[in-house]
Design a protein around this motif. Structure first.
Motif, short mmCIF file in Angstrom:
data_model
loop_
_atom_site.label_atom_id
_atom_site.label_comp_id
_atom_site.label_asym_id
_atom_site.label_seq_id
_atom_site.Cartn_x
_atom_site.Cartn_y
_atom_site.Cartn_z
N ILE A 219 0.73 -1.23 0.09
CA ILE A 219 0.06 0.08 0.11
C ILE A 219 0.73 1.19 0.02
N ASN A 220 1.95 1.28 0.61
CA ASN A 220 2.87 2.37 0.65
C ASN A 220 3.52 2.56 -0.71
N GLU A 221 3.87 1.47 -1.27
CA GLU A 221 4.45 1.51 -2.80
C GLU A 221 3.57 2.19 -3.48
N LEU A 222 2.30 1.74 -3.42
CA LEU A 222 1.05 2.44 -4.21
C LEU A 222 1.20 3.95 -3.86
N GLU A 223 0.97 4.21 -2.72
CA GLU A 223 0.75 5.55 -2.55
C GLU A 223 2.07 6.31 -2.95
N GLN A 224 3.31 5.89 -2.80
CA GLN A 224 4.50 6.58 -3.10
C GLN A 224 4.44 6.66 -4.77
N ARG A 225 3.98 5.66 -5.71
CA ARG A 225 4.07 5.77 -7.01
C ARG A 225 2.72 6.70 -7.27
N ILE A 226 1.66 6.83 -6.55
CA ILE A 226 0.73 7.76 -6.73
C ILE A 226 1.20 9.16 -6.72
N LEU A 227 1.73 9.43 -5.60
CA LEU A 227 2.38 10.84 -5.46
C LEU A 227 3.53 11.25 -6.33
N ASP A 228 4.52 10.21 -6.84
CA ASP A 228 5.25 10.35 -7.73
C ASP A 228 4.74 10.68 -9.01
N SER A 229 3.78 10.29 -9.32
CA SER A 229 3.08 10.44 -10.74
C SER A 229 1.92 11.41 -10.73
N MET A 230 1.86 12.18 -9.72
CA MET A 230 0.83 13.30 -9.69
C MET A 230 0.62 13.93 -11.02
N PRO A 231 1.64 14.74 -11.50
CA PRO A 231 1.11 15.48 -12.82
C PRO A 231 0.83 14.51 -13.97
#
Lengths: 429, 429
Positions: A13-25
């Motif tokens: 879940i944290n990896e998912l959160e990180q990916r989602i944040l990193d990919s915001m734009p």
């Protein structure tokens, strides 16, 4: 206060959160492009379930109540989103008729109506509540705490238009889910905008159509941000026309449950998840005579046969089409009580959300129906202000942003679904 | 804390507030219809002055700085509005180049850039700061308190495009007001969106064009809500080509000042206002060699001649065109210090605002240049959540809503102005 996850704050879940944040734009751009092709629902609420290792939208409501649970801080966003929505549908709009549920008997529901009324008034519309309930034969006023009141007017139907006394709306907004079917009074309103459209009625939607759309959406999204779509998408299957009185149909269901449990356990093993797998059985249509059931073992289907038999009887012997879904644990807690996030959208915008904190219920087993008893707890932070650089799982705004992304995926899937099921659409195949 | 008005909370300003509140849905609808015909500016800040008996937008900035003064609670609105704005201009947008002021030497300004960067990142864009200053010859990084930093990149120009090293934007956003003229490097960028357009440059705008547009807008608005447009619109006049060395030109100016003062005093009398009338003289263009001057008596023009002579000399003897405006008192105070509201808009949406609280300055006379020294004080409440039913003048949200309405009138007028001055437009007359 922000709920915490019972599971350790590590893992997928944290990896998912990180990916989602990193990919915001890129994520925001991707949605922007999707909304060029697909029309967002006018308003939606999405229940998200966080298992600590995966995340899933477990239901979407195209006639959302509960707007009263949004905080004053979230209202300006709702107003602004409503302005954008109205501008797109009917910029000349002056009058909006809101059709509430027929069973509008709770104070919470009236407060929901009052909140919707203020949102749309501030967005520049005159608002009238027009009831289609046969019980409302004249203006009926309910006093709310704080001095406000809500008046339900009986609707008035002419050949092509629906309104109320001295109130001719150009847009009609359903806050009534039409669970028991589409009443004739709402049909053939060709001169007015009716939102959401009638084929969004709970009585005609099929879960399998929505799930197929969600699968398509989430697969492409997973590719975009480079994560396994399973982290946002529970496995699922359809079992057409299961006749509980036929032994081979029982076998078919038992085999499907077993196969699904095996698949889920395999995934759990891959990701090192120690939880006990379970599946959920639901009716494909929104018939309430077969309520969702959790199953942990294909050998223990006794209660399923029982409930299925009752539902089949209620349907005059017609066999039911079932949807079988990977169960998603709920692992967020506020003071040891289960807390399930609900995200509110107006048009394409996430405007806020709250937690359903479950009260007085056995919270040991998998939660299937979190609507039973709950107190609302508004999100403490915005869903729109992620904090890049924070450790995954440690930032409430980042978690809310992630919930907002998943809720938008669910709403986008519902938009796909309504396109696919639109009786007016021309299909080129 | 919310500033209070020194004047008694009665009289025309409260009637105006009441009318604006009562007319909320028609006002919002009116704006909605205006935006169908006219394109809102991409972003704007508007200084509003509250005289206690009237209200006026005293300046609008089409290249607004100061975004760092918005509170975290206002940011989600700005992000959502930015999403809507981008979607309309270029839904495929991926990269945004922001062009900062050349004299970007203050920490506050860098924080403004950092705030703009987060707003647009959260709206789904990659953001790069591309400086057109000749001093920026290589990547230049400024550290901000809190660990963030801002890097200015020198811009790179090709035949039809502007960008930075490894950064090819589809949209270029000016945060540089082009006070000293439009540099060639910004011309002929036909493949990219340049916002605001070059004819919005301070160096080419004329105050009289804007004021004419504002007058048109506010007249129609006054009619809509049934109030005297003067309550939102200071009287004004243009004095073309005043040559300070010619006696008849001096007479012309003296007569105009006198006539304007007489008109203002008449209005004051009508409304029972006890204030001392004054007028303000400004250069019609945005030439800074003639700074705004307040005049209370047509017999006391000595300092005007002096400043006019200097400005005319700086312009190689060319006579100046002047704008004469009814002065607007500023009567909001925080702890006895003058407080002037500034409203921020992104696209058509009011996203927030703050007070400029003036420090260490003679606050006795009429304030002409409130930018001199100030500390920002963010609005304590939303500009979008008026509270119907509150006594006029008693509710901060209602006052902020009124400021937001007036700011939108000013921005709408600027939109009219840019249409009228667009060199690319085809004029049918």
């Amino acid at each position: 206060m922000v709920p915490h996850l019972v599971t350790a704050l590590t893992g997928p879940i944290n990896e998912l959160e990180q990916r989602i944040l990193d990919s915001m734009p890129p994520i925001e751009r991707w949605f922007r492009l999707e909304w060029m092709e697909h029309t967002p629902l006018f308003y939606t609420s999405v229940d998200v379930r966080n298992a600590g290792f995966k995340l899933a939208p477990v239901s979407n409501n195209l006639f959302p109540g509960g707007w009263n649970n949004l905080t004053p801080a979230m209202l300006p966003l709702a107003v602004q989103a409503a302005m954008a929505a109205i501008e797109k549908i009917c910029p000349e709009a002056r009058n909006l008729l809101i059709i509430p549920q027929n069973q509008a008997h709770s104070m919470a529901y009236w407060q929901n109506l009052a909140q919707l009324r203020s949102i749309f008034r501030m967005a520049g519309l005159n608002v009238c509540m027009g009831s289609i309930s046969p019980d409302i034969k004249q203006s009926t006023t309910m006093e709310l705490p704080g001095g406000e009141s809500i008046t339900l007017e009986p609707v008035v139907r002419s050949q092509y238009r629906l309104g109320a006394k001295h109130f001719d709306p150009c847009t009609i907004l359903l806050n009534h889910d039409l669970q028991t079917g589409v009443p004739g009074i709402l049909e053939d309103l060709h001169e007015q905008y009716l939102l959401p459209p009638l084929h969004a009625a709970s009585s005609v939607r099929l879960k399998s159509t929505y799930l197929r759309c969600y699968e398509e959406v989430v697969k492409r999204f997973g590719k975009l941000i480079g994560v396994d779509a399973w982290l946002m998408n529970p496995l699922w299957d359809t079992l057409p026309l299961v006749n509980v009185d036929i032994a081979t149909d029982q076998d078919r269901l038992r085999d499907a449950v077993d196969a699904m449990l095996t698949k889920v356990r395999k995934r759990y093993k891959e990701y090192g998840i120690k939880e006990k797998a379970f599946v959920v059985l639901k009716a494909d249509n929104h018939d309430r005579s077969f309520r969702a059931m959790a199953v942990r073992d294909a050998k223990e289907l006794g209660p399923v046969w029982e409930r299925l038999r009752a539902a089949q009887k209620a349907a005059f012997g017609e066999p039911l089409t079932l949807v079988l879904q990977e169960g998603v644990h709920t692992h967020e807690r506020v003071n040891d009580a289960v807390a399930e996030p609900v995200v509110y959208l107006m048009d394409r915008y996430v405007v806020g959300g709250f937690y359903r904190v479950l009260t007085a219920q056995d919270q040991e087993g998998p939660v299937v129906d979190p609507h039973a008893n709950f107190v609302p707890l508004a999100f403490a932070d915005s869903t729109q202000l992620p904090q890049p650089g924070m450790a995954p799982g440690a930032s409430a705004p980042n978690r809310f942003y992630m919930y907002g992304v998943v809720a938008r995926l669910a709403m986008l899937a519902a938009a796909y679904e309504l396109e696919a099921t639109d009786p007016q659409a021309e299909h080129y195949e």
